[in-house]
Motif scaffolding. Structure first.
Motif, PDB file in Angstrom:
ATOM      1  N   ASN A  66       8.580  32.682 -39.333  1.00 53.21           N
ATOM      2  CA  ASN A  66       8.362  34.092 -39.698  1.00 53.21           C
ATOM      3  C   ASN A  66       8.568  35.038 -38.515  1.00 53.21           C
ATOM      4  OD1 ASN A  66       5.713  33.328 -41.986  1.00 53.21           O
ATOM      5  ND2 ASN A  66       7.790  33.919 -42.443  1.00 53.21           N
ATOM      6  N   MET A  67       9.003  34.506 -37.398  1.00 61.07           N
ATOM      7  CA  MET A  67       9.180  35.385 -36.226  1.00 61.07           C
ATOM      8  C   MET A  67      10.514  36.133 -36.332  1.00 61.07           C
ATOM      9  SD  MET A  67       7.675  33.083 -33.093  1.00 61.07           S
ATOM     10  CE  MET A  67       7.406  34.431 -31.951  1.00 61.07           C
ATOM     11  N   VAL A  68      10.459  37.423 -36.067  1.00 61.95           N
ATOM     12  CA  VAL A  68      11.652  38.262 -36.202  1.00 61.95           C
ATOM     13  C   VAL A  68      11.810  39.150 -34.963  1.00 61.95           C
ATOM     14  CG1 VAL A  68      12.851  39.966 -37.623  1.00 61.95           C
ATOM     15  CG2 VAL A  68      11.279  38.363 -38.705  1.00 61.95           C
ATOM     16  N   TRP A  69      13.038  39.269 -34.519  1.00 60.67           N
ATOM     17  CA  TRP A  69      13.373  40.187 -33.417  1.00 60.67           C
ATOM     18  C   TRP A  69      14.275  41.302 -33.965  1.00 60.67           C
ATOM     19  CZ3 TRP A  69      11.787  35.397 -32.718  1.00 60.67           C
ATOM     20  CH2 TRP A  69      11.099  35.051 -31.552  1.00 60.67           C
ATOM     21  N   ILE A  70      14.037  42.512 -33.513  1.00 59.51           N
ATOM     22  CA  ILE A  70      14.877  43.650 -33.906  1.00 59.51           C
ATOM     23  C   ILE A  70      15.350  44.366 -32.639  1.00 59.51           C
ATOM     24  CG2 ILE A  70      15.003  45.850 -35.145  1.00 59.51           C
ATOM     25  CD1 ILE A  70      12.682  44.963 -36.879  1.00 59.51           C
ATOM     26  N   GLY A  71      16.652  44.625 -32.557  1.00 62.23           N
ATOM     27  CA  GLY A  71      17.170  45.483 -31.494  1.00 62.23           C
ATOM     28  C   GLY A  71      17.694  44.767 -30.270  1.00 62.23           C
ATOM     29  N   VAL A  72      17.835  43.452 -30.349  1.00 61.28           N
ATOM     30  CA  VAL A  72      18.308  42.691 -29.185  1.00 61.28           C
ATOM     31  C   VAL A  72      19.768  43.077 -28.886  1.00 61.28           C
ATOM     32  CG1 VAL A  72      18.726  40.380 -28.268  1.00 61.28           C
ATOM     33  CG2 VAL A  72      16.722  40.814 -29.710  1.00 61.28           C
ATOM     34  N   SER A  73      20.074  43.230 -27.604  1.00 62.25           N
ATOM     35  CA  SER A  73      21.376  43.787 -27.233  1.00 62.25           C
ATOM     36  C   SER A  73      22.129  42.918 -26.244  1.00 62.25           C
ATOM     37  CB  SER A  73      21.191  45.153 -26.569  1.00 62.25           C
ATOM     38  OG  SER A  73      20.851  46.103 -27.522  1.00 62.25           O
ATOM     39  N   GLY A  74      23.437  42.921 -26.390  1.00 66.31           N
ATOM     40  CA  GLY A  74      24.334  42.398 -25.370  1.00 66.31           C
ATOM     41  C   GLY A  74      24.217  40.911 -25.114  1.00 66.31           C
TER      42      GLY A  74
END
Lengths: 334, 330
Positions: free
Chosen positions: A199-207
């Motif tokens: 259920n772990m979610v990341w938002i906005g990871v870049s590059g």
């Protein structure tokens, strides 16, 4: 812990701000559903550009100004130009500022326990811990206390997790900082017994990120929505998908907000800048969606006012907190 | 071989670009990617400080020295999802250090730059020059043109403005090299230039086969289309020289260039372009246009982050580790 309440009401302001100008209190004064603010003025676990130890102070200062500006005390109702509608102040005691945790700059273990004991106490009292970083490592002790409290309340309780961040923070260790630093907080949180890894979610990871970390997250069932996804799908849609995933098999939600998900062109006062193209409006849109869901505990990290001479970093970060707490702070006027 | 086998604090140790190994001229060969600092600028007026750029770029680049850190597995672009095998970087990327131009008069400094570039090119190595402002570009072009037939791409910066007057500016812009035949217009291009060119220049330049691609056009171009453009541009030349100037990006993103603009290219678009450019025989990439000493910006460091992020695509492309940043759909 600090206590900065100004006791005599002669229109004077305390020189020591509290979050949103709230009342200072001890953690044992927290009651059900009250947001309990815990400061984490520590950046000893950041590996390069320090300054986030001034984050809690800056957030308190900026949110107090925000209240004075948006919700002046001589008005009873307010029009929200962004979301529409007429609102009034929630005069109930919805937030208490519990001061700062005792930070030990040479002992990450003692710092961890100091923060965790405060967020644990807030949650055990039925409150919603809101921890103010500090570098992003401090998210781990904040969530640790939340996790410990829920384990005591209900051993079967499952926690969903959303991290809004320009980075994964999923390393097992980082150089001389070892296992406890601002690049490992996501990994350490994933190891907590009642966190549901899938259920772990990341938002906005870049590059560019560490490929091994990305593979590990996805192999355990976690989701990573990049800044590119935010631009392609829209901030609100990504937030909806993230929320759906994080809450699928969980009983409560923990939200970790790293301000560095936003493009450094807007917000340079943070330790590890990225050029994500994510705007403050995108970030607020994400929080608007997530705030509709019940959030059990949260933190905001990496506000480093000394790295932004313009002062806009703390102002934007204060607005993020306003977005995520707006519905607690205000009541719609019938 | 990794540079080190144990963890070190991130900023510790010898400051080299992306934690590449510090080497001497005698170590490089035609497989090498040589890093050279040119801390040089027209340091007059209110905008001095560009000469600090090589050090600032190196400082930011250490965050991306994955090949030198045994704790990292491999870099991957979170959108493209392509693994980069960095194991060859340590042997191929060599930081030669800075050319000691500090305190020298212009002609002496230019001669020193020429000597170093001649020596490196004689060994066949490709160069990434971390430079101050754009004044070093002509020096490099004139040096290399003595032994190679060059094509040239400038990304960001101004288009030549003295074309129609026939009077080379004090800074000896690239147009003087086109005018005197050192470069052929058809082998040159200006990508995302600032909008300051007189129409006469554009008409004459384009009439001779030169190309100008705006930021908007560059953002919309597909990489196969860009490849065609790049192949046509470099046809019948020995090598390509590229000047990447920070002013390719909108000023509000960084605030570290004296060339103000509000319509720049995105970091995502430019990284794709630089990855594609890296597929061609680029002899020299000159990075310019960043002033890390602008008031307040010494702590913000947004400009160097933009440039180094974009450079990663180029470096991986140039070393044959990445062909494009387009995600392959399953």
């Amino acid at each position: 812990m600090k206590s900065g309440e100004c006791a005599i009401n002669l229109g004077l302001k305390s020189p020591s701000s509290t979050l949103f100008g709230s009342k200072s209190a001890n953690v044992n004064e927290i009651t059900k559903d009250v947001v309990g603010v815990v400061g984490m003025p520590s950046d000893w676990t950041h590996s390069s550009r320090i300054g986030a130890r001034h984050g809690p102070e800056a957030l308190r200062r900026a949110t107090t100004r925000l209240v004075e500006e948006y919700l002046p005390s001589h008005h009873d109702t307010f029009f929200d130009a962004t979301h529409g509608g007429e609102w009034s102040r929630n005069n109930a005691s919805w937030i208490l500022d519990c001061g700062d945790a005792d930070i030990d700059p040479v002992s990450v273990e003692q710092t961890t326990e100091a923060i965790a004991s405060m967020t644990e106490s807030v949650r055990l009292a039925g409150g919603v811990p809101l921890a103010l970083g500090g570098d992003h490592f401090n998210s781990y002790p904040a969530c640790l206390g939340y996790s410990r409290a829920l384990s005591k309340i209900d051993p079967t309780h499952k926690i969903g997790y959303i991290q809004i961040d320009g980075h994964l923070d999923f390393s097992d260790r980082l150089g001389a900082w070892g296992h406890f630093n601002h690049a490992t907080n996501g990994r350490r949180i994933s190891e907590l017994p009642n966190i549901v890894k899938e259920n772990m979610v990341w938002i906005g990871v870049s590059g560019w990120v560490d490929g091994g970390e990305l593979e590990l997250i996805e192999s355990m069932g976690g989701k990573v929505y990049s800044s590119g996804d935010v631009h392609r799908l829209g901030a609100k849609e990504v937030a909806r998908l993230a929320l759906e995933h994080a809450t699928k098999n969980s009983d409560s939600l923990y939200l970790s907000m790293d301000i560095d998900a936003m493009d450094a062109g807007y917000l340079p006062g943070t330790g590890s800048i990225v050029h994500s193209g994510i705007t403050p409006k995108n970030y607020c849109d994400i929080l608007d969606v997530i705030a509709k869901h019940s959030i059990g505990g949260m933190d905001i990290a990496e506000v480093a006012p000394s790295l932004d001479p313009s002062g806009r970093t703390e102002a934007i970060s204060a607005h993020l907190l306003y977005s995520v707490l707006r519905e607690k702070m205000l009541r719609p006027v019938k | 071989m990794s540079l080190r086998t144990g963890p070190l604090p991130r900023m510790a140790g010898d400051l080299t670009f992306m934690r590449s190994h510090r080497g001497a001229l005698t170590e490089i060969n035609d497989k090498s990617l040589a890093i050279i600092g040119i801390p040089m600028e027209d340091n007059v007026g209110l905008s001095s400080g560009y000469r600090m750029s090589p050090q600032a770029l190196r400082e930011t680049s250490v965050y991306f020295g994955w090949q030198a850190n045994p704790q990292f597995s491999h870099p991957v672009d979170v959108d493209a999802r392509k693994k980069i095998d960095t194991s060859s970087i340590h042997d191929r990327m060599v930081d030669l250090g800075d050319i000691p131009v500090e305190g020298l008069g212009r002609s002496v400094a230019d001669n020193l730059v020429s000597d170093v570039f001649n020596a490196v090119r004689q060994r066949g190595a490709s160069i990434i020059a971390l430079s101050g402002d754009q004044r070093s570009v002509n020096t490099v072009l004139e040096t290399q043109a003595n032994s190679e037939k060059l094509s040239f791409i400038q990304i960001g910066g101004h288009t030549p403005s003295s074309w129609t007057q026939g009077i080379p500016s004090a800074r000896a812009d690239v147009d003087s090299l086109i005018s005197n035949g050192t470069l052929l217009a058809k082998n040159t291009a200006f990508l995302t230039p600032l909008s300051t060119s007189p129409c006469e220049f554009l008409t004459q330049y384009r009439g001779q086969g030169g190309q100008v691609i705006s930021a908007k056009q560059l953002s919309r171009i597909s990489m196969p289309e860009f490849r065609e453009f790049r192949l046509a541009l470099t046809e019948n030349t020995d090598s390509l020289v590229v000047n990447l100037d920070l002013s390719a990006f909108a000023s509000p993103l960084h605030g570290m260039s004296s060339k103000r603009r509000f319509n720049g290219v995105s970091v995502t678009s430019l990284q794709s372009v630089m990855t594609e450019i890296g597929q061609s025989p680029v002899s020299t990439l000159i990075v310019t246009g960043m002033n890390p000493t602008v008031n307040g910006m010494s702590v913000v460091k947004t400009g160097q982050r933009l440039l180094v992020t974009v450079l990663l695509g180029y470096i991986y492309g140039r070393l044959g580790l990445l062909t494009s940043l387009k995600r392959e759909e399953n």
